[in-house]
Design a protein around this motif. Structure first.
Motif, PDB file in Angstrom:
ATOM      1  N   ILE A  39     -13.502 -25.548  26.402  1.00 57.20           N
ATOM      2  CA  ILE A  39     -13.589 -24.492  25.400  1.00 57.20           C
ATOM      3  C   ILE A  39     -13.063 -24.971  24.061  1.00 57.20           C
ATOM      4  CG2 ILE A  39     -12.685 -22.240  24.742  1.00 57.20           C
ATOM      5  CD1 ILE A  39     -12.584 -21.779  27.893  1.00 57.20           C
ATOM      6  N   THR A  68     -15.446 -27.340  22.514  1.00 54.95           N
ATOM      7  CA  THR A  68     -16.613 -26.650  21.967  1.00 54.95           C
ATOM      8  C   THR A  68     -16.275 -26.000  20.636  1.00 54.95           C
ATOM      9  OG1 THR A  68     -17.130 -26.127  24.246  1.00 54.95           O
ATOM     10  CG2 THR A  68     -18.471 -25.063  22.554  1.00 54.95           C
ATOM     11  N   ALA A  69     -15.128 -25.294  20.643  1.00 50.19           N
ATOM     12  CA  ALA A  69     -14.723 -24.590  19.425  1.00 50.19           C
ATOM     13  C   ALA A  69     -14.520 -25.582  18.283  1.00 50.19           C
ATOM     14  CB  ALA A  69     -13.443 -23.802  19.675  1.00 50.19           C
ATOM     15  N   ARG A  86     -11.503 -26.467  32.203  1.00 48.91           N
ATOM     16  CA  ARG A  86     -12.342 -25.490  31.536  1.00 48.91           C
ATOM     17  C   ARG A  86     -11.805 -25.200  30.133  1.00 48.91           C
ATOM     18  NH1 ARG A  86     -13.481 -20.869  35.539  1.00 48.91           N
ATOM     19  NH2 ARG A  86     -11.543 -20.021  34.750  1.00 48.91           N
ATOM     20  N   MET A  87     -10.469 -25.072  30.074  1.00 49.27           N
ATOM     21  CA  MET A  87      -9.846 -24.824  28.772  1.00 49.27           C
ATOM     22  C   MET A  87     -10.187 -25.934  27.791  1.00 49.27           C
ATOM     23  SD  MET A  87      -8.457 -22.280  27.789  1.00 49.27           S
ATOM     24  CE  MET A  87      -7.750 -23.030  26.336  1.00 49.27           C
ATOM     25  N   VAL A 104     -24.052 -29.374  -6.530  1.00 46.81           N
ATOM     26  CA  VAL A 104     -22.897 -29.988  -7.184  1.00 46.81           C
ATOM     27  C   VAL A 104     -21.628 -29.575  -6.460  1.00 46.81           C
ATOM     28  CG1 VAL A 104     -21.510 -29.982  -9.284  1.00 46.81           C
ATOM     29  CG2 VAL A 104     -23.978 -30.256  -9.439  1.00 46.81           C
ATOM     30  N   GLN A 105     -21.550 -28.285  -6.102  1.00 42.73           N
ATOM     31  CA  GLN A 105     -20.369 -27.797  -5.388  1.00 42.73           C
ATOM     32  C   GLN A 105     -20.173 -28.538  -4.073  1.00 42.73           C
ATOM     33  OE1 GLN A 105     -20.788 -23.503  -5.169  1.00 42.73           O
ATOM     34  NE2 GLN A 105     -18.602 -23.296  -5.503  1.00 42.73           N
ATOM     35  N   SER A 107     -21.541 -25.723 -13.951  1.00 45.82           N
ATOM     36  CA  SER A 107     -22.319 -26.609 -13.103  1.00 45.82           C
ATOM     37  C   SER A 107     -21.769 -26.665 -11.684  1.00 45.82           C
ATOM     38  CB  SER A 107     -22.376 -28.005 -13.706  1.00 45.82           C
ATOM     39  OG  SER A 107     -21.131 -28.388 -14.209  1.00 45.82           O
ATOM     40  N   GLY A 108     -20.780 -25.823 -11.370  1.00 46.02           N
ATOM     41  CA  GLY A 108     -20.333 -25.724  -9.993  1.00 46.02           C
ATOM     42  C   GLY A 108     -19.150 -26.582  -9.632  1.00 46.02           C
ATOM     43  N   ILE A 142     -16.797 -17.846  18.318  1.00 41.25           N
ATOM     44  CA  ILE A 142     -17.199 -18.923  17.401  1.00 41.25           C
ATOM     45  C   ILE A 142     -18.135 -18.368  16.334  1.00 41.25           C
ATOM     46  CG2 ILE A 142     -18.517 -21.064  17.246  1.00 41.25           C
ATOM     47  CD1 ILE A 142     -17.421 -21.740  20.048  1.00 41.25           C
ATOM     48  N   LEU A 175     -19.720 -26.743  11.423  1.00 39.00           N
ATOM     49  CA  LEU A 175     -19.834 -25.725  10.381  1.00 39.00           C
ATOM     50  C   LEU A 175     -19.330 -26.261   9.061  1.00 39.00           C
ATOM     51  CD1 LEU A 175     -18.774 -22.451  12.118  1.00 39.00           C
ATOM     52  CD2 LEU A 175     -20.839 -22.833  10.798  1.00 39.00           C
ATOM     53  N   ALA A 176     -18.146 -26.877   9.133  1.00 36.87           N
ATOM     54  CA  ALA A 176     -17.579 -27.432   7.907  1.00 36.87           C
ATOM     55  C   ALA A 176     -18.535 -28.457   7.326  1.00 36.87           C
ATOM     56  CB  ALA A 176     -16.222 -28.066   8.207  1.00 36.87           C
ATOM     57  N   PHE A 202     -19.561 -28.333   3.429  1.00 40.58           N
ATOM     58  CA  PHE A 202     -18.785 -29.125   2.497  1.00 40.58           C
ATOM     59  C   PHE A 202     -18.910 -30.622   2.693  1.00 40.58           C
ATOM     60  CE2 PHE A 202     -16.715 -25.008   2.638  1.00 40.58           C
ATOM     61  CZ  PHE A 202     -16.747 -24.695   1.304  1.00 40.58           C
ATOM     62  N   LYS A 253      -8.857 -25.171  36.050  1.00 47.35           N
ATOM     63  CA  LYS A 253      -8.707 -24.250  34.931  1.00 47.35           C
ATOM     64  C   LYS A 253      -8.472 -24.995  33.621  1.00 47.35           C
ATOM     65  CE  LYS A 253      -6.821 -20.328  35.895  1.00 47.35           C
ATOM     66  NZ  LYS A 253      -5.746 -19.512  36.395  1.00 47.35           N
ATOM     67  N   ALA A 273     -17.780 -26.913  17.023  1.00 42.47           N
ATOM     68  CA  ALA A 273     -18.471 -25.929  16.209  1.00 42.47           C
ATOM     69  C   ALA A 273     -17.846 -25.851  14.823  1.00 42.47           C
ATOM     70  CB  ALA A 273     -18.423 -24.558  16.878  1.00 42.47           C
TER      71      ALA A 273
END
Lengths: 327, 417
Positions: free
Chosen positions: B10, B13-14, B6-7, B91-92, A78-79, A54, B21-22, B26, B3, B17
């Motif tokens: 995972i 979780t992924a 557990r998968m 702005v981005q 300005s981005g 990750i 993150l995104a 953004f 099993k 995350a």
């Protein structure tokens, strides 16, 4: 029993899975089971490597992909993203006449800093490896450039070189080396040379300590054997110590190359006020594109090129030196 | 079974995350919008003019929030160096501030990110802006910037040094300037006649002094004209000053702020300064005898370089227009605005502010120059590129590069946009 359960039991019955002995050894089922087992292995390993994966995706790959994506967009001052332009940003870059000089200077920068830093560190480490009174203190002192902020170290030198108030300039005048204060940071060549000096200075601690760690692994009996056989000091160093240092040295060089290539603050401070592009490397040029010209798209394109250069350098280096190979 | 559980964990979780993150990079703005009468949050992004800036804005905001219980203002102070990167990143990420204090705004206007200023101030506030600032705050006849503060440049003269060099009259033309500066430089001991900061920090300002002083300039809202015969005269005279030794060494790589410190220390005869320079001298070297004079030009005709900074309002989702209007009207009222602009030691841009500050002796010479002020063509979409080209290239004049070649190089970079 469904076919699925069947396969499952074939895998699980003869080969109990576990961290230590999870690999198939039975000859008959081997061919059929191999693929499936590798997959199960991977799954059972995931909880351990998952966080690392990750992290790699989030911190390494994701920004790299965004960078590559940005380099093909037209991003306004300005981005605002105005859509795709293909490789136009790269064309802009390659049409930029000073780029050749910037590339050459980047190579000089990396080569000079890494070479001088490694040679000086070899000597320094050899010295620090000897037992002498106060060695601990000297070893700690070597760490100071590392502990201090690079920006601060650079600023100290920068103000020392200042024409009106600079203490280094004043010193050089006082010992009659120069007649009047010289604008060291105001002329491309001298500013660049001083920057190399600072970069060597801040690279010393890490390199020295890596080599020092390498020196600690050179067995005393080998050195003793060399002495017994009548080898001189230089011969012993070249033939016995250096080859043993290969692992430590190659790691130090590799990390230094990447570090120095990506280093911005020293050159930014030392050469920032110089007009034109005669003291720029790839990194300061990326910075100028962002800070002065607000061209995030072109800066991204140059970053992609820098990224590729680092990958190529590292690939060549790894191929030639094989730093991961054990002796 | 175990099993697969557990998968599932995972994968979850992924995915989590990845999503978070995104979200960092953004995600859209989540601030409350206030369209339904709930509390509105205004994001205010300002650069730091001085150590007082943050405190001054906090005072304004405190008073404003006391008068408008349903609006809260989030203040963000950045250095001028970082301001542009910060706002571009915002702005981005679709998180533009609601109100921003900045310099050039043509790029934002071209991207249709801004409210026309008449939509976010009352008619009274709009009418109070001095006419000379309205034009440079407009793109294609639409005013997008609310002029916030102005500065004008003037020639600061160290009277002691000039007297010591035997110069009796403050120069008004270039030839007089060259003669006087050369004499002052001859005093020796590191003293320079004229401080010429052509280093990247504010190279465009010093260039403007010489180019406009030669009757040339940078162009207008539709065309950037750097490579002109008038500007060439200016550029060549810069070189003449350098070659005659009338300036400090390495003029092409000398930044403005450090050079101003040298002037305050009394080692430079003459330099172009700003209203805050008065305060700098008062703090750093109050004993220095100095005077503030009109800028010497080729033919002695008065001129000053004016710079106005603006407040601009970003549209974002378009739901905060009423709150922005309340804030801007509140800020530009004389009892908020005048203390603010006085404390920052700049010139006011409103009529009411100007008449309230008439009695300020430090600022009087600058206020008198404002009618002759020329402004950068900052509403030209290519101004940013021009500005950048000056910063990185014009210093080469002082390093002996051919003047015509330097002008052509800057023009080419400006045209490329």
């Amino acid at each position: 029993m469904t076919p699925d359960d069947m396969t499952q039991s074939i895998h699980e019955t003869p080969v109990p899975t576990g961290a230590a002995n999870g690999r198939p050894r039975a000859g008959v089922v081997r061919a059929r089971a191999a693929a499936g087992t590798r997959l199960t292995d991977l799954f059972s390993a995931l909880p351990w490597i998952g966080p690392a994966l990750i992290l790699i995706f989030g911190v390494v790959l994701f920004p790299a992909v965004v960078m590559i994506y940005n380099s093909t967009r037209d991003i306004s001052l300005s981005g605002v993203d105005k859509g795709s332009v293909g490789f136009e940003n790269y064309e802009t870059l390659f049409a930029f006449a000073p780029l050749g000089g910037i590339m050459v200077r980047t190579v000089i920068w990396v080569f000079a800093v890494v070479t001088i830093a490694v040679l000086a560190s070899l000597a320094l480490a050899q010295f620090l490896n000897k037992a002498f009174p106060g060695r601990q203190i000297v070893r700690m002192a070597v760490l100071i450039p590392w502990a201090a902020s690079v920006v601060m170290t650079t600023l100290v030198v920068y103000y020392g070189l200042e024409g009106y108030i600079g203490i280094i300039n004043k010193f050089l005048v006082d010992i009659n080396l120069i007649d009047a204060p010289y604008g060291w940071t105001k002329n491309a060549t001298s500013a660049f040379v001083w920057s190399i000096g600072i970069a060597v200075f801040v690279s010393l601690p890490f390199t020295t300590y890596t080599i020092l760690a390498g020196l600690a692994t050179v067995p005393a009996d080998v050195l003793e054997a060399a002495k017994m056989d009548g080898a001189g000091r230089i011969r012993t160093y070249v033939a016995i110590v250096l080859p043993q240092l290969r692992g430590a040295l190659s790691v130090a060089v590799l990390i230094n190359i990447i570090n120095v290539f990506n280093s911005l603050p020293i050159l930014k401070i030392m050469t920032g006020s110089i007009p034109g592009y005669d003291a720029d490397t790839v990194m300061t040029m990326i910075f100028k594109y962002i800070q002065n010209e607000h061209k995030i798209d072109v800066a991204s394109a140059l970053s992609v090129i820098a990224f590729l250069i680092v990958i190529v350098i590292v690939a060549i280096y790894v191929k030639l030196v094989k730093p991961m190979k054990e002796l | 079974m175990k099993k697969s559980l557990r998968m599932g964990g995972i994968v979850a979780t992924a995915a989590l995350a990845a999503v978070s993150l995104a979200g960092c990079g953004f995600g859209g703005g989540t601030a409350s919008d206030g369209a339904d009468g709930k509390a509105t949050t205004l994001n205010l992004l300002v650069p730091s003019y001085s150590d007082n800036t943050q405190g001054l804005w906090e005072t304004v905001i405190k008073d404003f929030e006391a008068a408008n219980k349903d609006i809260t203002v989030e203040l963000e102070v950045q250095s001028w160096d970082n301001l542009n990167d910060v706002v571009t990143t915002k702005v981005q990420g679709n998180k533009a501030p609601d109100i921003m204090n900045g310099g050039p705004f043509a790029g934002f206007a071209a991207d249709e990110l801004l409210y026309p200023i008449e939509d976010v101030v009352s008619a009274d506030t709009l009418g109070d802006f001095q006419d000379s600032f309205v034009e440079s705050a407009s793109v294609d006849g639409v005013q997008y910037g609310a002029p916030l503060l102005a500065s004008a440049r003037a020639l600061f003269v160290n009277e002691d040094l000039l007297a010591q060099a035997g110069v009796t009259k403050v120069p008004a033309t270039w030839d007089e300037l060259l003669a006087a500066a050369t004499k002052v430089s001859k005093i020796g001991g590191g003293v320079a006649g004229y401080g010429l900061p052509l280093g990247s920090e504010e190279a465009q300002a010093e260039s403007a002094i010489w180019f406009y002083g030669a009757g040339g300039g940078f162009g207008d809202a539709t065309e950037i004209t750097v490579d002109t015969p008038e500007n060439l005269k200016g550029a060549e005279f810069i070189q003449k000053m350098v070659e005659a030794g009338a300036t400090q060494p390495d003029a092409g790589a000398t930044d403005r702020s450090p050079l101003m410190d040298v002037f305050v220390q009394g080692k430079i005869g003459m330099i172009i300064g700003l209203p805050p320079t008065v305060g700098q001298i008062a703090d750093g070297n109050p004993e220095m005898k100095y005077s503030v004079n009109p800028i010497p030009t080729m033919d002695g005709k008065p001129f000053t370089l004016g710079v106005a900074d603006h407040l601009m309002a970003f549209q974002n989702d378009g739901k905060k227009q009423a709150a922005i209007t309340k804030f801007l009207d509140f800020f530009y009222s004389a009892d908020q605005y005048v203390p603010w602009v006085t404390a920052e030691k700049f010139l006011p841009t409103t009529k009411s502010g100007s008449s309230a500050m008439d009695s300020n002796e430090d600022l009087l010479p600058f206020l008198e120059m404002l009618p002759d002020a020329q402004f950068y063509p900052s509403t030209n979409p290519k101004w940013d590129a021009t500005n950048a080209a000056f910063k990185s290239l014009v210093g080469q004049l002082a390093q002996g590069k051919d003047a015509q070649a330097v002008l052509s190089e800057i023009q080419a970079k400006a045209d490329a946009g």
